[in-house]
Write a protein that holds these residues in place. Structure first.
Motif, PDB file in Angstrom:
ATOM      1  N   THR A  49       5.037  -9.028   1.288  1.00  0.00           N
ATOM      2  CA  THR A  49       6.454  -8.988   0.933  1.00  0.00           C
ATOM      3  C   THR A  49       7.290  -8.910   2.211  1.00  0.00           C
ATOM      4  OG1 THR A  49       5.938  -7.826  -1.117  1.00  0.00           O
ATOM      5  CG2 THR A  49       8.219  -7.719  -0.351  1.00  0.00           C
ATOM      6  N   PRO A  50       8.223  -9.853   2.399  1.00  0.00           N
ATOM      7  CA  PRO A  50       9.053  -9.817   3.608  1.00  0.00           C
ATOM      8  C   PRO A  50       9.851  -8.508   3.705  1.00  0.00           C
ATOM      9  CG  PRO A  50       9.330 -11.903   2.450  1.00  0.00           C
ATOM     10  CD  PRO A  50       8.526 -11.000   1.553  1.00  0.00           C
ATOM     11  N   GLY A  51       9.815  -7.906   4.875  1.00  0.00           N
ATOM     12  CA  GLY A  51      10.573  -6.681   5.113  1.00  0.00           C
ATOM     13  C   GLY A  51       9.931  -5.416   4.557  1.00  0.00           C
ATOM     14  N   PHE A  52       8.755  -5.543   3.970  1.00  0.00           N
ATOM     15  CA  PHE A  52       8.099  -4.362   3.386  1.00  0.00           C
ATOM     16  C   PHE A  52       7.673  -3.391   4.472  1.00  0.00           C
ATOM     17  CE2 PHE A  52       4.144  -2.204   2.104  1.00  0.00           C
ATOM     18  CZ  PHE A  52       4.655  -1.431   1.081  1.00  0.00           C
ATOM     19  N   LYS A  53       7.887  -2.114   4.232  1.00  0.00           N
ATOM     20  CA  LYS A  53       7.441  -1.062   5.143  1.00  0.00           C
ATOM     21  C   LYS A  53       6.405  -0.212   4.424  1.00  0.00           C
ATOM     22  CE  LYS A  53      11.669  -0.807   7.784  1.00  0.00           C
ATOM     23  NZ  LYS A  53      11.361  -1.475   8.977  1.00  0.00           N
ATOM     24  N   ARG A  54       5.287  -0.012   5.088  1.00  0.00           N
ATOM     25  CA  ARG A  54       4.187   0.774   4.519  1.00  0.00           C
ATOM     26  C   ARG A  54       4.625   2.202   4.223  1.00  0.00           C
ATOM     27  NH1 ARG A  54       0.261   2.358   7.184  1.00  0.00           N
ATOM     28  NH2 ARG A  54      -1.313   2.172   5.591  1.00  0.00           N
ATOM     29  N   GLN A  55       3.916   2.816   3.296  1.00  0.00           N
ATOM     30  CA  GLN A  55       4.126   4.220   2.982  1.00  0.00           C
ATOM     31  C   GLN A  55       2.853   4.984   3.279  1.00  0.00           C
ATOM     32  OE1 GLN A  55       5.150   4.223  -1.176  1.00  0.00           O
ATOM     33  NE2 GLN A  55       7.284   3.732  -0.773  1.00  0.00           N
TER      34      GLN A  55
ATOM     35  N   PRO B  27       5.549   4.660  10.283  1.00  0.00           N
ATOM     36  CA  PRO B  27       6.081   3.939  11.439  1.00  0.00           C
ATOM     37  C   PRO B  27       5.124   2.800  11.767  1.00  0.00           C
ATOM     38  CG  PRO B  27       5.061   5.983  12.141  1.00  0.00           C
ATOM     39  CD  PRO B  27       5.004   5.947  10.641  1.00  0.00           C
ATOM     40  N   ASP B  28       5.589   1.584  11.686  1.00  0.00           N
ATOM     41  CA  ASP B  28       4.732   0.420  11.888  1.00  0.00           C
ATOM     42  C   ASP B  28       5.337  -0.465  12.967  1.00  0.00           C
ATOM     43  OD1 ASP B  28       3.390  -2.202   9.737  1.00  0.00           O
ATOM     44  OD2 ASP B  28       2.762  -1.451  11.669  1.00  0.00           O
ATOM     45  N   ALA B  29       4.916  -0.241  14.185  1.00  0.00           N
ATOM     46  CA  ALA B  29       5.476  -0.993  15.306  1.00  0.00           C
ATOM     47  C   ALA B  29       4.958  -2.426  15.344  1.00  0.00           C
ATOM     48  CB  ALA B  29       5.141  -0.283  16.610  1.00  0.00           C
ATOM     49  N   SER B  30       3.775  -2.664  14.777  1.00  0.00           N
ATOM     50  CA  SER B  30       3.177  -3.998  14.886  1.00  0.00           C
ATOM     51  C   SER B  30       3.891  -5.029  14.013  1.00  0.00           C
ATOM     52  CB  SER B  30       1.698  -3.946  14.508  1.00  0.00           C
ATOM     53  OG  SER B  30       1.556  -3.713  13.118  1.00  0.00           O
ATOM     54  N   GLY B  31       4.425  -4.619  12.871  1.00  0.00           N
ATOM     55  CA  GLY B  31       5.080  -5.559  11.965  1.00  0.00           C
ATOM     56  C   GLY B  31       4.096  -6.405  11.180  1.00  0.00           C
TER      57      GLY B  31
ATOM     58  N   HIS C  68      -3.169  -2.948   8.868  1.00  0.00           N
ATOM     59  CA  HIS C  68      -3.531  -1.691   8.202  1.00  0.00           C
ATOM     60  C   HIS C  68      -4.281  -1.906   6.888  1.00  0.00           C
ATOM     61  CE1 HIS C  68      -1.186   0.654  11.008  1.00  0.00           C
ATOM     62  NE2 HIS C  68      -0.223  -0.233  10.883  1.00  0.00           N
ATOM     63  N   LEU C  69      -4.659  -3.137   6.596  1.00  0.00           N
ATOM     64  CA  LEU C  69      -5.342  -3.429   5.336  1.00  0.00           C
ATOM     65  C   LEU C  69      -6.643  -2.636   5.209  1.00  0.00           C
ATOM     66  CD1 LEU C  69      -5.537  -4.966   2.692  1.00  0.00           C
ATOM     67  CD2 LEU C  69      -6.595  -6.861   3.949  1.00  0.00           C
ATOM     68  N   ALA C  70      -7.445  -2.623   6.254  1.00  0.00           N
ATOM     69  CA  ALA C  70      -8.711  -1.878   6.215  1.00  0.00           C
ATOM     70  C   ALA C  70      -8.459  -0.396   5.990  1.00  0.00           C
ATOM     71  CB  ALA C  70      -9.506  -2.105   7.493  1.00  0.00           C
TER      72      ALA C  70
END
Length: 111
Positions: free
Chosen positions: A38-44, A65-69, A74-76
């Motif tokens: 999803t575009p612009g999605f930020k992980r929780q 905080p996800d600096a990589s974008g 982070h799937l694994a």
């Protein structure tokens, strides 16, 4: 999922709070995987905190905080979190079942 927590600091109350925390972790990681592209999605992330004096844990959701974008980075982690949540839930459920069995034995007047 709705689990009522018995009052006091019994093993059941502690285990049920652990089951809730495991469910929250599973929901959070599943949400992250489902919205990976999803575009612009930020992980929780789900942060667990001990409840001193009450027993058990509480869980709070935070934006990671996800600096990589890159969500795939982070799937694994999310898949491992799902497996850990499953094991945590099962362990806490076993605690509830064991206490229930022990109380049943204590209260059984014909045993």
């Amino acid at each position: 999922m709705s689990l009522s927590i018995p009052s006091g600091t019994s093993a059941t109350a502690t285990a049920i709070s652990g089951m809730r925390a495991a469910q929250r972790n599973l929901d959070t990681s599943a949400h992250n995987v489902a919205n990976l592209q999803t575009p612009g999605f930020k992980r929780q992330t789900a942060e667990q905190m001990a409840q001193p004096g009450l027993g058990g844990v509480s869980t709070a959701l935070r934006q990671a905080p996800d600096a990589s974008g890159d969500g795939f980075a982070h799937l694994a982690d999310d898949l491992v979190e799902q497996r850990m949540s499953l094991y945590s839930f099962a362990a806490n459920l076993k605690t509830v079942e064991t206490e229930d069995q022990m109380l049943g034995t204590l209260l059984d007047t014909r045993a």
